[in-house]
Design an enzyme around this catalytic site. Structure first.
Site, PDB file in Angstrom:
ATOM      1  N   ASP A  59       0.965  -1.141  -0.089  1.00 27.21           N
ATOM      2  CA  ASP A  59       0.098   0.090   0.097  1.00 27.21           C
ATOM      3  C   ASP A  59       0.912   1.057   0.132  1.00 27.21           C
ATOM      4  O   ASP A  59       1.795   1.474   0.840  1.00 27.21           O
ATOM      5  CB  ASP A  59      -0.882  -0.003   1.296  1.00 27.21           C
ATOM      6  CG  ASP A  59      -1.710   0.942   1.328  1.00 27.21           C
ATOM      7  OD1 ASP A  59      -1.612   2.103   0.601  1.00 27.21           O
ATOM      8  OD2 ASP A  59      -2.594   1.001   2.547  1.00 27.21           O
ATOM      9  N   GLU A  84      -6.858   5.438  -6.568  1.00 27.26           N
ATOM     10  CA  GLU A  84      -8.445   5.157  -7.040  1.00 27.26           C
ATOM     11  C   GLU A  84      -8.636   6.234  -8.057  1.00 27.26           C
ATOM     12  O   GLU A  84      -8.475   7.118  -8.097  1.00 27.26           O
ATOM     13  CB  GLU A  84      -9.176   5.745  -5.662  1.00 27.26           C
ATOM     14  CG  GLU A  84      -9.107   4.812  -4.438  1.00 27.26           C
ATOM     15  CD  GLU A  84      -9.580   3.184  -4.872  1.00 27.26           C
ATOM     16  OE1 GLU A  84     -10.359   3.191  -5.669  1.00 27.26           O
ATOM     17  OE2 GLU A  84      -9.061   2.276  -3.869  1.00 27.26           O
ATOM     18  N   THR A 125      -3.758  13.595 -14.460  1.00 29.60           N
ATOM     19  CA  THR A 125      -4.962  13.630 -15.346  1.00 29.60           C
ATOM     20  C   THR A 125      -5.532  15.015 -15.485  1.00 29.60           C
ATOM     21  O   THR A 125      -5.288  16.024 -14.843  1.00 29.60           O
ATOM     22  CB  THR A 125      -6.329  12.949 -14.680  1.00 29.60           C
ATOM     23  OG1 THR A 125      -7.350  13.148 -15.546  1.00 29.60           O
ATOM     24  CG2 THR A 125      -6.451  13.557 -13.204  1.00 29.60           C
ATOM     25  N   ASP A 126      -6.132  15.174 -16.931  1.00 32.21           N
ATOM     26  CA  ASP A 126      -6.460  16.271 -17.302  1.00 32.21           C
ATOM     27  C   ASP A 126      -7.608  16.647 -16.656  1.00 32.21           C
ATOM     28  O   ASP A 126      -8.034  18.074 -16.711  1.00 32.21           O
ATOM     29  CB  ASP A 126      -6.919  16.410 -18.863  1.00 32.21           C
ATOM     30  CG  ASP A 126      -7.933  15.636 -19.231  1.00 32.21           C
ATOM     31  OD1 ASP A 126      -8.396  14.781 -18.464  1.00 32.21           O
ATOM     32  OD2 ASP A 126      -8.292  15.522 -20.505  1.00 32.21           O
ATOM     33  N   GLU A 127      -8.291  15.770 -16.043  1.00 33.49           N
ATOM     34  CA  GLU A 127      -9.471  16.359 -15.104  1.00 33.49           C
ATOM     35  C   GLU A 127      -9.278  17.158 -13.842  1.00 33.49           C
ATOM     36  O   GLU A 127     -10.268  17.953 -13.448  1.00 33.49           O
ATOM     37  CB  GLU A 127     -10.076  14.940 -14.433  1.00 33.49           C
ATOM     38  CG  GLU A 127     -10.376  14.140 -15.538  1.00 33.49           C
ATOM     39  CD  GLU A 127     -11.409  12.847 -14.800  1.00 33.49           C
ATOM     40  OE1 GLU A 127     -12.477  12.949 -14.064  1.00 33.49           O
ATOM     41  OE2 GLU A 127     -11.524  11.621 -15.781  1.00 33.49           O
ATOM     42  N   TYR A 153     -12.767  12.728  -7.120  1.00 37.72           N
ATOM     43  CA  TYR A 153     -11.668  12.256  -7.759  1.00 37.72           C
ATOM     44  C   TYR A 153     -10.549  13.385  -8.369  1.00 37.72           C
ATOM     45  O   TYR A 153      -9.285  12.968  -8.138  1.00 37.72           O
ATOM     46  CB  TYR A 153     -11.833  11.250  -8.854  1.00 37.72           C
ATOM     47  CG  TYR A 153     -10.912  10.936  -9.704  1.00 37.72           C
ATOM     48  CD1 TYR A 153      -9.896  10.066  -9.452  1.00 37.72           C
ATOM     49  CD2 TYR A 153     -10.825  11.324 -11.338  1.00 37.72           C
ATOM     50  CE1 TYR A 153      -8.716   9.627 -10.492  1.00 37.72           C
ATOM     51  CE2 TYR A 153      -9.901  11.128 -11.788  1.00 37.72           C
ATOM     52  CZ  TYR A 153      -8.733  10.396 -11.914  1.00 37.72           C
ATOM     53  OH  TYR A 153      -7.779  10.012 -12.434  1.00 37.72           O
ATOM     54  N   LYS A 157      -6.511  14.082  -6.897  1.00 44.61           N
ATOM     55  CA  LYS A 157      -5.590  14.108  -8.055  1.00 44.61           C
ATOM     56  C   LYS A 157      -4.728  15.558  -8.258  1.00 44.61           C
ATOM     57  O   LYS A 157      -3.678  15.663  -8.110  1.00 44.61           O
ATOM     58  CB  LYS A 157      -5.915  13.914  -9.404  1.00 44.61           C
ATOM     59  CG  LYS A 157      -6.556  12.321  -9.768  1.00 44.61           C
ATOM     60  CD  LYS A 157      -5.450  11.336  -9.269  1.00 44.61           C
ATOM     61  CE  LYS A 157      -4.250  11.249 -10.230  1.00 44.61           C
ATOM     62  NZ  LYS A 157      -3.402  10.163 -10.118  1.00 44.61           N
ATOM     63  N   LEU A 193     -15.969   3.142 -19.535  1.00 44.16           N
ATOM     64  CA  LEU A 193     -16.869   3.215 -20.688  1.00 44.16           C
ATOM     65  C   LEU A 193     -16.785   2.316 -21.706  1.00 44.16           C
ATOM     66  O   LEU A 193     -17.605   1.546 -22.068  1.00 44.16           O
ATOM     67  CB  LEU A 193     -17.206   4.909 -21.308  1.00 44.16           C
ATOM     68  CG  LEU A 193     -18.013   5.013 -22.412  1.00 44.16           C
ATOM     69  CD1 LEU A 193     -19.521   4.954 -21.824  1.00 44.16           C
ATOM     70  CD2 LEU A 193     -17.705   6.251 -23.190  1.00 44.16           C
ATOM     71  N   VAL A 209     -25.887   5.134 -20.919  1.00 42.14           N
ATOM     72  CA  VAL A 209     -25.172   6.242 -21.486  1.00 42.14           C
ATOM     73  C   VAL A 209     -25.668   7.633 -20.494  1.00 42.14           C
ATOM     74  O   VAL A 209     -26.900   7.683 -20.580  1.00 42.14           O
ATOM     75  CB  VAL A 209     -25.391   6.715 -22.971  1.00 42.14           C
ATOM     76  CG1 VAL A 209     -24.673   7.914 -23.159  1.00 42.14           C
ATOM     77  CG2 VAL A 209     -24.725   5.572 -23.586  1.00 42.14           C
TER      78      VAL A 209
END
Ligand code: NAD
Length: 340
Positions: A59, A84, A125-127, A153, A157, A193, A209
């Protein structure tokens, strides 16, 4: 060169482990993974017997374990994929996203500070940039776009990214960060997806969707992501962020229809369901920095990449059927219990 790759039993991490083990036979690659529901050692079958590969279960947020591991292995490089990663799960249970994505990252950073490291790379991430409006196709995320997260999430990040960059500024830790758009390709866990749609369409099941399927994602083949990280860890500048994306924007509905067409399944399987709360509308990356500084270019266009990916899922039905039945989680016991 000894590398610890965390989260190497997940989707992108396992593709990256295979990439590094095969491309750099003189590197020692240690795959450190907790084997949560998303970790699957079957993803590593092609390299598990290679002499330059080793798996360790653990971990990243367990400080005692991580410090012992660094004391023993003294890695030159750490590439942190462990996370996650599913937005829907973060909406249902944000806490474990803070623990793994934020505290796991700071634990690794502290171990890197204590034992010394040539490079720590954070896979982000681009998020973290939030989303772009659908009616402004001229807008793209650059590395200077302010962080403006929507989900637990992406907030976890973004928080991790800030710690990584702060450890560079404050302690001089040699770090890099990459922020990639949505990936697709082999070994993608079937809750996401593209594999979800492929597996359900093959079983003639309804295809959920979100909303009207208008949300736009900038799809990148996982092999192009791995190549980009390879370039960044070897040639990227310390303290820098690199966006990764290949200008392959598609609405979710377009992606679903593409898969149905390839599988010769009817669009009547599509079921529009209540939208995800806070659902980001559009992600789109400006990859100018990594292209000009590091010479990276994606090899896959979405149309060819998705066709190959669909074929991979057709050819590896045992892989995803094992996951859907839960059988994959016994792989560790089968492979490793007798070796411990
Ligand atoms: N999937 C995408 O499209 C995408 C895009 C951009 C960035 N990313 C980032 O790339 C990384 C990998 O994403 P993925 O889609 O492969 O995720 P994944 O969920 O498939 O894999 C995550 C892996 O991390 C492991 N893990 C989880 N908690 C751990 C812990 N505490 N200690 C050690 N290992 C742990 C899991 O067992 C799993 O093997 C993540 O950091 C994610 O934020 C993903």
């Amino acid at each position: 060169m000894k590398m610890i790759i965390t989260g190497g039993a997940g989707f992108i991490g396992s593709n990256f482990v295979q990439h590094m083990v095969n491309k750099y036979p003189d590197y020692q690659v240690i795959n450190l993974d907790l084997l949560t529901y998303a970790g699957n050692l079957e993803n590593l079958k092609p390299v598990e017997e290679k002499p330059n590969y080793k798996f360790i279960k653990g971990d990243i947020a367990d400080r005692g374990f991580i410090f012992n591991l660094f004391e023993k292995e003294k890695p030159d490089m750490v590439v942190n994929f462990a996370a996650e990663s599913h937005v829907d799960r973060s909406i249902a249970d944000p806490e474990c996203f803070v623990r793994t994505n934020v505290m796991g990252t700071t634990t690794l950073l502290d171990a890197c500070r204590s034992y010394g490291i040539k490079r720590y790379h954070q896979v982000s991430t681009d998020e973290v940039y939030g989303d772009l409006p659908l009616d402004r196709p001229d807008l793209f995320f650059t590395e200077e776009t302010p962080l403006h997260t929507s989900s637990p999430y992406s907030s976890s990040k973004a928080s991790a990214d800030l710690f990584v960059l702060a450890y560079h500024r404050t302690y001089g830790l040699p770090v890099t960060v990459s922020r990639c758009s949505n990936n697709y390709g082999p070994y993608h866990f079937p809750e996401k997806l593209i594999p979800l749609i492929i597996s359900r369409a093959l079983a003639d099941e309804e295809l959920p969707v979100y909303g009207k399927g208008e949300n736009v994602r900038d799809w990148l083949h996982v092999a192009d992501h791995c190549q980009a990280i390879d370039l960044i860890i070897h040639n990227g500048r310390e303290g820098e962020v690199y966006n990764i994306g290949g200008h392959n924007e598609r609405t979710n509905l377009e992606v679903v229809k593409t898969i149905l067409k390839a599988l010769d399944k009817p669009e009547s399987l599509i079921r529009f369901v209540t939208d995800r709360p806070g659902h980001d509308m559009r992600y789109a990356i400006d990859p100018t920095k990594i292209e000009t500084e590091l010479g990276w270019k994606p090899r896959y266009h979405f149309d060819t990449g998705i066709a190959q990916t669909i074929q991979w899922y057709l050819d590896h039905q045992d892989w995803w059927k094992n996951i859907l039945s839960g059988e994959y989680s016994n792989y560790f016991d089968k492979m490793y219990a007798s070796r411990l």
